[in-house]
Scaffold this motif. Structure first.
Motif, PDB file in Angstrom:
ATOM      1  N   ASP A   1      -3.555   2.399   0.955  1.00  0.00           N
ATOM      2  CA  ASP A   1      -4.290   2.041   2.315  1.00  0.00           C
ATOM      3  C   ASP A   1      -2.704   1.367   3.340  1.00  0.00           C
ATOM      4  O   ASP A   1      -1.879   1.987   2.714  1.00  0.00           O
ATOM      5  CB  ASP A   1      -5.391   1.484   2.429  1.00  0.00           C
ATOM      6  N   CYS A   2      -3.583   1.528   4.332  1.00  0.00           N
ATOM      7  CA  CYS A   2      -1.846   1.462   5.135  1.00  0.00           C
ATOM      8  C   CYS A   2      -0.998   0.190   5.289  1.00  0.00           C
ATOM      9  O   CYS A   2       0.283   0.008   4.941  1.00  0.00           O
ATOM     10  CB  CYS A   2      -2.536   1.089   6.872  1.00  0.00           C
ATOM     11  N   THR A   3      -1.961  -1.080   5.044  1.00  0.00           N
ATOM     12  CA  THR A   3      -1.323  -1.654   4.704  1.00  0.00           C
ATOM     13  C   THR A   3      -0.665  -1.957   3.450  1.00  0.00           C
ATOM     14  O   THR A   3       0.339  -1.686   3.801  1.00  0.00           O
ATOM     15  CB  THR A   3      -1.865  -3.145   3.945  1.00  0.00           C
ATOM     16  N   LEU A   4      -0.856  -1.304   2.630  1.00  0.00           N
ATOM     17  CA  LEU A   4      -0.270  -1.103   0.853  1.00  0.00           C
ATOM     18  C   LEU A   4       0.875  -0.774   1.200  1.00  0.00           C
ATOM     19  O   LEU A   4       2.086   0.020   0.726  1.00  0.00           O
ATOM     20  CB  LEU A   4      -1.012  -0.309  -0.155  1.00  0.00           C
ATOM     21  N   PHE A   5       0.247   0.932   1.892  1.00  0.00           N
ATOM     22  CA  PHE A   5       1.732   1.876   2.527  1.00  0.00           C
ATOM     23  C   PHE A   5       3.080   0.821   3.297  1.00  0.00           C
ATOM     24  O   PHE A   5       3.986   1.265   2.501  1.00  0.00           O
ATOM     25  CB  PHE A   5       1.148   3.019   3.680  1.00  0.00           C
TER      26      PHE A   5
END
Lengths: 261, 261
Positions: B70-74
């Motif tokens: 997801d964006c946070t992990l990316f």
């Protein structure tokens, strides 16, 4: 998930595919910068091997990729590959993948130091096709007649994957792909032929048609007219056929036609 | 030839790129069946990371590829990647490659067993661009406005490689690529903007234009009109600009214009 390819030829060596790892800087992986060939073998003998080898070299040259094989070596490597896998009886598909090899970041074709192209050859069982191919006309994607690579078997198959996916989702087996002018090009991995008033016809390469080996063989054998075809030609044709190297000449029929194209 | 990527993130693990081998059955390698993103990082901080992450997920979804980030992990993976390479000062490019993963022979998207997508993230120094970009209009290739993937950052970059190669061979830095209708799309790895009678303009995505992050930022910032552009518009424009995530907004000019297009 392991999808073993058995024994493969990788950069000049026969080895188990489990031991092969493609360099993550390979431009084939990162940019689709490569070409490939799929060839039938029957009972241990590659079919039309010289044609396939010549096309691979021709297509590599269009991308400016040096080909480390000549036709003789291509054929003998394919034959040895079959033997090493015990694929000497029955039908097999031999796929040869040739990429520009590892490179630094970016699109620019590296010139210094010289590139080492990547060559992978592997084989897998090929089914005997049965019956008609049921076709739709792809709505999701058009073929790019304005690119010379639409005639070339590059690694850029995402459009074709979309078209095939659309066909399978619609209950068909394959999709006819039109170009941006609305002209018929091919199916997802086959060329197409229509019989019109008793005359065989197929679109010219310049309409955005992949330069298929079986296409060329069929044109010579059936005295085929190379002429632009439209959806209406497919509808009024007395017969349709698809060709590719694995399935040969195979009857096809349209099962659904939209008016929106 | 070893083109080391340093420490990379490969399928969830940080490791030296020399230890990474892409599965030879990976559909990204064999068929261009994947998407990617290139993002700038400055002094250890990814720029517009959320936009890049969202676009990667959006583009993966168009191909039906599950995105394991997801964006946070990316963003956190990208930041960690920079740290692990010691890239915490200066400008770096972070490339994220997401493919459908290994699969059996053929174009068909496998459904059983479920696929394991391949994710590779790596970083490399990014130069600071200098001066104007000298442009030609590509003669060798058109962009495929009839494919939704012309808007998507897939691994299918062979057409763009040809266009850039043509530009460099002509002594230019980049090539404007037209679609099959003769409309301006973009350069080999940048979007294009023209200033016409004081009004900023750029082609709509539906003309076959890659959905660039800096394109969207520039449209919002400069109140850009999204309108089809032709070669003549580029000639009469008072200014031309290219955008991409690594170089930002960069002035450009046509250095040669053929009448044949």
């Amino acid at each position: 998930m392991n999808q073993s390819m058995g024994i493969v030829l990788y950069n000049g060596e026969f080895q188990n595919s489990d031991a092969v790892g493609i360099d993550p800087t390979d431009r084939g992986f990162l940019l689709g910068d490569g070409v490939f060939d799929t060839m039938l073998a029957v009972d241990g003998v590659p079919v039309f091997a010289e044609d396939h080898g010549l096309r691979l070299m021709r297509h590599a040259k269009i991308l400016g990729i040096p080909c480390p094989l000549d036709c003789t070596l291509f054929t003998s490597m394919a034959t040895t590959l079959l033997q090493k896998n015990g694929y000497t009886h029955g039908r097999y598909a031999i796929r040869t993948t040739l990429t520009r090899g590892p490179g630094p970041r970016g699109l620019k074709i590296p010139d210094m130091p010289p590139l080492h192209p990547t060559l992978l050859m592997h084989a897998a069982p090929a089914l005997i096709p049965q019956g008609h191919v049921n076709l739709i006309v792809a709505q999701s994607v058009r073929r790019n007649e304005g690119s010379p690579l639409s005639q070339v078997k590059t690694l850029n198959y995402a459009d074709n994957i979309l078209a095939l996916h659309e066909a399978l989702a619609a209950g068909a087996n394959d999709a006819v792909i039109l170009n941006n002018r609305g002209q018929v090009c091919c199916a997802a991995s086959s060329n197409i032929f229509a019989v019109l008033d008793g005359q065989w016809a197929t679109p010219p390469l310049t309409d955005g048609v992949l330069d298929g080996i079986m296409r060329a063989k069929t044109i010579a054998e059936k005295k085929v007219l190379e002429i632009s075809l439209y959806k209406d030609d497919l509808i009024r044709a007395s017969a349709l056929y698809l060709t590719n190297s694995l399935t040969g000449l195979r009857p096809a029929r349209l099962i659904a036609v939209s008016d929106s194209q």
